[in-house]
Design an enzyme around this catalytic site. Structure first.
Site, PDB file in Angstrom:
ATOM      1  N   LYS A   1      -3.788   3.105   3.030  1.00 22.23           N
ATOM      2  CA  LYS A   1      -4.925   2.287   2.573  1.00 22.23           C
ATOM      3  C   LYS A   1      -6.126   3.172   2.253  1.00 22.23           C
ATOM      4  CE  LYS A   1      -3.335  -1.818   5.062  1.00 22.23           C
ATOM      5  NZ  LYS A   1      -3.289  -2.515   6.341  1.00 22.23           N
TER       6      LYS A   1
ATOM      7  N   LYS B   1       0.822  -1.236   0.000  1.00 27.35           N
ATOM      8  CA  LYS B   1       0.000   0.000   0.000  1.00 27.35           C
ATOM      9  C   LYS B   1       0.837   1.259   0.000  1.00 27.35           C
ATOM     10  CE  LYS B   1       0.663  -1.938   3.891  1.00 27.35           C
ATOM     11  NZ  LYS B   1       0.629  -3.371   4.151  1.00 27.35           N
TER      12      LYS B   1
ATOM     13  N   GLU C   1      -5.340  -6.030  -5.012  1.00 20.66           N
ATOM     14  CA  GLU C   1      -6.450  -6.375  -4.109  1.00 20.66           C
ATOM     15  C   GLU C   1      -5.982  -6.493  -2.657  1.00 20.66           C
ATOM     16  OE1 GLU C   1     -10.082  -7.064  -4.845  1.00 20.66           O
ATOM     17  OE2 GLU C   1      -9.671  -6.401  -2.809  1.00 20.66           O
TER      18      GLU C   1
ATOM     19  N   GLY D   1      -6.292  -6.831   3.301  1.00 24.09           N
ATOM     20  CA  GLY D   1      -5.818  -8.202   3.100  1.00 24.09           C
ATOM     21  C   GLY D   1      -6.702  -8.980   2.145  1.00 24.09           C
TER      22      GLY D   1
ATOM     23  N   ASP E   1      -0.061   3.366   8.034  1.00 21.42           N
ATOM     24  CA  ASP E   1      -0.535   2.228   7.241  1.00 21.42           C
ATOM     25  C   ASP E   1      -2.001   2.431   6.845  1.00 21.42           C
ATOM     26  OD1 ASP E   1      -0.232  -0.822   6.500  1.00 21.42           O
ATOM     27  OD2 ASP E   1      -1.991  -0.741   7.790  1.00 21.42           O
TER      28      ASP E   1
HETATM   29  N1  HSE Z   1       0.474  -3.993   9.430  1.00 20.33           N
HETATM   30  C1  HSE Z   1      -0.804  -4.210   8.851  1.00 20.33           C
HETATM   31  C2  HSE Z   1      -1.828  -4.429   9.940  1.00 20.33           C
HETATM   32  C3  HSE Z   1      -0.891  -5.409   7.958  1.00 20.33           C
HETATM   33  O1  HSE Z   1      -1.506  -4.466  11.125  1.00 20.33           O
HETATM   34  O2  HSE Z   1      -2.992  -4.544   9.590  1.00 20.33           O
HETATM   35  C4  HSE Z   1      -0.496  -5.145   6.571  1.00 20.33           C
HETATM   36  O3  HSE Z   1      -1.142  -4.069   6.017  1.00 20.33           O
END
Ligand code: HSE
Length: 425
Positions: free
Chosen positions: A205, A105, A129, A134, A201
């Site tokens: 996303k 991402k 995807e 996930g 993160d």
């Molecule tokens: N580090 C991410 C999480 C997983 O904890 O959801 C991969 O995107």
């Protein structure tokens, strides 16, 4: 006659190993069902001698060009993580006419315009995807199934690490630092947890998700981001008492030409479908003009679920090498100037105050909020210690700016603001 599709891997750790296992175990079934003979030709690793996965050493290479330039390779799967060199390798692969599949991402959100342009120019596919949620099929749902609709809201728990930490804090009343340390010991949080706990993160996303949902490029820089490091068990406990559950949400809303995109801890009514998504699970709630409410839930990480999504992309790409899916928006470096990205959104607010328990304090707090035309929906007061009290208030819908102004106007001789948490419905 089966169609032979050759793959190259960039990186071959946990996820690469998972994809290798799925494709090996499912090879004959896929061949029988789809008439596609998928073969893994080569895998780039940093050091063959130190490679941890049980992928055969004879397909491993330490030279990126062996994968990127191999004329026999149709599809390149990127498992390196991080922005670089992953993004430039993907770009080279696309420029060589190879379809690229990634779960990265960060590399995608920051370089999407360049990658998409290279894909279009060289008639290659770009699939991702597994980059959001996930295994949850949210990218395909938005780009294909819901493409005719007008989506006005995406709201997701898209980071499993922070959802695990908040769930443990909530269920056990433990402080953030304790739960994080335990999650690190159990391998559920990274040794350096910054990307997860500070919301980076989730913001990458959300950039991907909201661009697709709203048919316009939502660059990472437009996203308001706050992590969970300042969340206190007291907030969670008081919120619960008032009927709310705390989640780190990635929220995107579109209203005409106005878009708000934000990642922050959020209280949800405890009967909201997202409030019940616990542990490391991910879930994405979508609202659209015609589709109305949709909730997708599943594993946001882990080698098996992630491999399932990646292999779904591989099979789709293998069947559509000449007609790749292209997102239906202008994927430009900058956002469309006609769109107003606002930081002055409207929602409800939870405010926790530490106050002197003396006459007039509540009146002065109420005055600060009513002075900004903010209506208080509920109020809770508890004695604390040394003649002080905890005051919790939840507002009706109010603008971010008016709440910030009301908080700044509080009399600091009487009250101290312990926290301000947004509340969604
Ligand atoms: N580090 C991410 C999480 C997983 O904890 O959801 C991969 O995107």
């Amino acid at each position: 006659m089966a169609k032979v599709i050759q793959l190259g891997f960039l990186g071959c750790g946990n996820i690469g190993g998972g994809v290798y296992h799925l494709l090996t175990e499912m090879h004959d079934e896929i061949l029988k069902r789809e008439h596609i003979d998928i073969r893994i030709k080569s895998a780039l690793v940093k050091s063959i001698a130190e490679a941890r996965s049980d992928v055969p050493r004879d397909i491993m290479t330490e030279h990126a060009e062996d994968v990127l330039r191999d004329p026999d390779i149709d599809i390149i799967c990127e498992f390196m993580g991080g922005e670089q060199p992953a993004a430039s390798f993907m770009q080279k692969a696309l420029e060589n006419g190879k379809t690229v599949i990634t779960a990265n991402k960060m590399a995608l959100a920051l370089n999407w315009h360049k990658l998409q342009a290279a894909a279009v120019e060289h008639h290659a596919g770009l699939y991702y995807e597994a980059s959001v949620g996930g295994v949850i099929p949210v990218i395909r749902s938005l780009t294909v199934s819901l493409n005719a609709d007008e989506i006005d809201q995406v709201m997701g728990i898209v980071n499993g690490t922070t959802n695990y930490i908040l769930t443990q804090m909530s269920q056990q009343g433990r402080p953030y630092a304790d739960v994080l340390a335990e999650a690190q010991r159990l391998g559920l949080a990274e040794p350096n947890p910054t990307a997860d706990v500070e919301g980076f993160d989730a913001a990458y996303k959300l950039s991907i998700l909201s661009s697709i949902a709203f048919h316009t490029r939502v660059t990472y820089e437009k996203i308001h981001r706050e992590g969970i490091t300042c969340v206190s068990p007291d907030d969670i406990a008081f919120g619960r008492e008032m009927g709310y559950t705390l989640k780190l949400l990635a929220i995107g809303k579109r209203n005409g030409d106005s878009i708000e995109v934000r990642v922050h801890p959020t209280f949800l009514p405890s009967n909201h479908p997202l409030a019940r998504v616990d542990g490391s699970l991910n879930a994405i709630y979508i609202h659209g003009r015609y589709c109305q409410d949709i909730m997708l839930q599943g594993r946001g990480a882990g080698d098996k679920p992630t491999s399932s999504a990646i292999c779904g992309d591989i099979l789709y790409a293998a069947r559509h090498l000449d007609t790749p899916i292209v997102p239906s928006f202008a994927n430009t470096a900058e956002t469309d100037p006609a769109i107003n990205f606002t930081n002055n959104w409207t929602c409800r607010y939870f405010v926790r105050l530490d106050a002197a328990d003396t006459p007039g304090v509540l009146g002065s707090v109420a005055g600060a909020f009513s002075g900004k035309s903010i209506s208080i929906a509920s109020l809770l007061q508890r004695p604390s210690s040394n003649g002080r009290a905890t005051i919790i208030l939840i507002t009706h819908e109010a603008s971010e700016q008016s709440v910030q102004e009301a908080i700044s106007s509080l009399n600091t001789d009487l009250v101290k603001v312990e926290s301000m948490i947004r509340v969604e419905n």
